[in-house]
Design a protein around this motif. Structure first.
Motif, mmCIF file in Angstrom:
data_model
loop_
_atom_site.group_PDB
_atom_site.id
_atom_site.type_symbol
_atom_site.label_atom_id
_atom_site.label_comp_id
_atom_site.label_asym_id
_atom_site.label_seq_id
_atom_site.Cartn_x
_atom_site.Cartn_y
_atom_site.Cartn_z
ATOM 1 N N VAL A 252 -34.820 -43.002 10.405
ATOM 2 C CA VAL A 252 -34.400 -43.247 12.268
ATOM 3 C C VAL A 252 -33.016 -43.980 12.477
ATOM 4 N N HIS A 253 -31.835 -43.524 12.458
ATOM 5 C CA HIS A 253 -30.575 -43.856 12.026
ATOM 6 C C HIS A 253 -30.071 -44.813 13.447
ATOM 7 N N ALA A 254 -29.408 -46.223 13.711
ATOM 8 C CA ALA A 254 -29.035 -46.439 14.424
ATOM 9 C C ALA A 254 -27.510 -46.901 14.880
ATOM 10 N N SER A 255 -26.677 -46.395 15.685
ATOM 11 C CA SER A 255 -25.671 -47.255 15.880
ATOM 12 C C SER A 255 -25.074 -47.685 17.286
ATOM 13 N N GLY A 256 -24.933 -48.466 17.924
ATOM 14 C CA GLY A 256 -24.828 -49.658 18.545
ATOM 15 C C GLY A 256 -26.081 -48.802 19.911
ATOM 16 N N ASN A 257 -25.578 -48.441 20.934
ATOM 17 C CA ASN A 257 -26.786 -47.838 22.129
ATOM 18 C C ASN A 257 -27.541 -46.866 21.621
ATOM 19 N N THR A 258 -26.812 -46.105 20.396
ATOM 20 C CA THR A 258 -27.412 -44.469 20.019
ATOM 21 C C THR A 258 -28.527 -44.717 18.475
ATOM 22 N N VAL A 259 -29.641 -43.818 18.869
ATOM 23 C CA VAL A 259 -30.620 -43.958 17.809
ATOM 24 C C VAL A 259 -31.153 -42.703 17.647
ATOM 25 N N THR A 260 -30.929 -42.171 16.079
ATOM 26 C CA THR A 260 -30.962 -40.885 16.263
ATOM 27 C C THR A 260 -32.230 -40.642 14.853
ATOM 28 N N ALA A 261 -33.323 -39.782 15.452
ATOM 29 C CA ALA A 261 -34.595 -39.504 14.250
ATOM 30 C C ALA A 261 -34.586 -38.026 13.945
ATOM 31 N N CYS A 262 -34.789 -38.216 12.605
ATOM 32 C CA CYS A 262 -35.388 -36.605 12.384
ATOM 33 C C CYS A 262 -36.944 -36.371 11.284
ATOM 34 N N SER A 263 -36.728 -35.028 11.737
ATOM 35 C CA SER A 263 -37.430 -34.582 10.398
ATOM 36 C C SER A 263 -37.336 -33.154 9.965
ATOM 37 N N SER A 264 -37.898 -32.559 9.413
ATOM 38 C CA SER A 264 -37.710 -31.637 8.684
ATOM 39 C C SER A 264 -37.089 -30.145 9.326
ATOM 40 N N THR A 265 -37.695 -30.174 10.418
ATOM 41 C CA THR A 265 -37.368 -29.042 11.629
ATOM 42 C C THR A 265 -36.285 -29.743 12.982
ATOM 43 N N LEU A 266 -36.238 -30.641 13.258
ATOM 44 C CA LEU A 266 -35.448 -31.467 14.525
ATOM 45 C C LEU A 266 -35.010 -32.558 14.651
ATOM 46 N N LEU A 267 -33.738 -32.534 15.139
ATOM 47 C CA LEU A 267 -33.325 -34.181 15.152
ATOM 48 C C LEU A 267 -33.154 -34.685 16.793
ATOM 49 N N THR A 268 -33.601 -36.022 17.026
ATOM 50 C CA THR A 268 -33.870 -36.322 18.400
ATOM 51 C C THR A 268 -33.157 -37.693 18.546
ATOM 52 N N THR A 269 -31.863 -38.288 19.347
ATOM 53 C CA THR A 269 -31.577 -38.567 20.303
ATOM 54 C C THR A 269 -32.401 -39.763 21.341
ATOM 55 N N LEU A 270 -31.630 -40.712 20.728
ATOM 56 C CA LEU A 270 -32.164 -41.853 21.872
ATOM 57 C C LEU A 270 -30.901 -42.896 22.725
#
Length: 398
Positions: A252-270
């Motif tokens: 999981v990675h966060a920058s400002g109001n954006t959070v991204t997380a990943c697995s080996s098959t997908l990338l999801t963003t808040l």
């Protein structure tokens, strides 16, 4: 006589002004160096700047080490941190040693942010917070505290950890009855926040502007699932809670109001706590995910799972695709700064800018094991030493 007196007064005044001017130059020069070296780290670390100046030229690359003892290289300040099985060395851009910290951790790990490093024992109980030139504080996870279930007899072990630009640290530990517990500490070591995961294990943590984002994994009916959680300090209710079946989010990675997380098959963003459409990698497989402190990140994807056919996908700080480029090489390692993304192949280090154009090639005449790029300098781990090279342009390692 009066004329001579006025002349002496003017001469004295000029001398005073020159002294004041010189003092201002030193003060503002130091502050500029701090801003360039530490970004948003508090000025209490100004001593690091003067230490860095004092050791300049004392040593130089190559830095001699057995590659088998190197756990990880990380960018810190303008140089590189080298985590080894028995110590953590912090080097300047030119190769001078700012600090060498011995440790006895069984499984050492390190996270860096804002000119500080959090060194901890994954699977153990101890950790330490470092500046570039000194040890700020040490800590150890208590086996039990007042909030623990009295039937929980199992020793706590560190799963993962993170720190932010203000010196706060977050540590996730395993716990027999509640699976895992997250505790956030202030810069002075006092407790700030705690969250218990009853049924899942915490896999990664990232600080957000006013709280924490984290990924957890669990199992239900013999099927694995993951959750992406976002929470605010001082609040008991989660800001966001999204479940992903049949997948394991590990970063999981966060920058400002954006959070991204990943697995080996997908990338999801808040974005502002709202889930964006997932990006599926399809037939591709995620090999590396790396991010810089400015919030940008790069994914290394294997085309159809083929390690000899790879491509890079660069993301903006908002998690949007900034570039995608084919590498067509077997990638052994990937690293990025706010300026460049570098990849290590069998015979070269290739550098890409934030538009996806290849702007540098370091031709290797000897085997390399890993890389770490900091701003415009790439540090390369060879079998018996580490050396530094300009990231852009055409170069060889000889």
């Amino acid at each position: 006589m009066a004329e001579r007196k006025r002349f002496l007064q003017r001469k004295t005044l000029r001398r005073i002004l020159l002294i004041l001017f010189a003092a201002l130059v030193v003060i503002f020069g130091s502050l500029y160096a701090v801003s360039r070296t530490f970004g948003r780290v508090p000025l209490s670390n100004v001593a690091d700047v003067f230490t860095a100046f004092s050791v300049k030229g004392n040593d130089a690359f190559p830095y001699v080490t057995d590659a088998g003892s190197v756990v990880r290289m990380v960018p810190i300040g303008g140089g590189v941190g080298v985590l080894r099985m028995d110590r953590f060395d912090i080097l300047t851009k030119s190769g001078a040693t700012l600090q060498s910290v011995q440790h006895t951790y069984t499984s050492p790990a390190v996270e860096v942010c804002g000119g500080r490093a959090l060194l901890y024992d994954r699977g153990g109980t101890r950790y330490m917070l470092l500046s570039k030139t000194g040890k700020l504080r040490t800590g150890q996870i208590k086996e039990k505290d007042d909030t623990d279930d009295k039937t929980d007899k199992k020793d706590k072990q560190i799963l993962t950890a993170a720190l932010d630009e203000h010196g706060r640290i977050a540590i996730a530990v395993s716990s027999e009855n509640t699976k895992s517990v997250l505790t956030v500490y202030k810069a002075n070591g006092a407790g700030l926040y705690q969250y218990k995961c009853v049924s899942e294990y915490i896999t990664d943590i990232a600080f957000t502007p006013n709280g924490i984002a984290m990924t957890v994994v669990g199992a239900k009916n013999a099927t694995a699932y993951s959750r992406l959680l976002s929470m605010r300090f001082g609040k008991t209710e989660l800001l966001a809670d999204y479940t992903y079946d049949d997948t394991s989010l590990f970063h999981v990675h966060a920058s400002g109001n954006t959070v991204t997380a990943c697995s080996s098959t997908l990338l999801t963003t808040l974005h502002r706590k709202v889930q964006q459409p997932d990006v599926l990698f399809g037939s591709d497989t995620l090999q590396f995910f790396c991010a810089d402190e400015s919030g940008k990140s790069t994914l290394t994807l294997l085309t159809y799972g083929n390690e000899h056919e790879s491509k890079l996908r660069g993301l903006s700080a908002k998690g949007e695709t900034a570039f995608e480029t084919e590498c067509g090489e077997k990638i052994k390692d990937t690293s990025r700064s706010s300026v460049y993304t570098c990849v290590l192949t069998d015979d070269a280090v290739l550098t890409y800018n934030n538009a996806g154009a290849c702007v540098g090639t370091l031709t290797l005449t000897q085997a390399a094991r890993g890389i770490c790029v900091n701003d415009r300098t790439v540090f390369v781990l060879f079998n018996d030493h580490i050396d530094a090279f300009p990231a852009a342009g055409e170069h060889t390692d000889s």
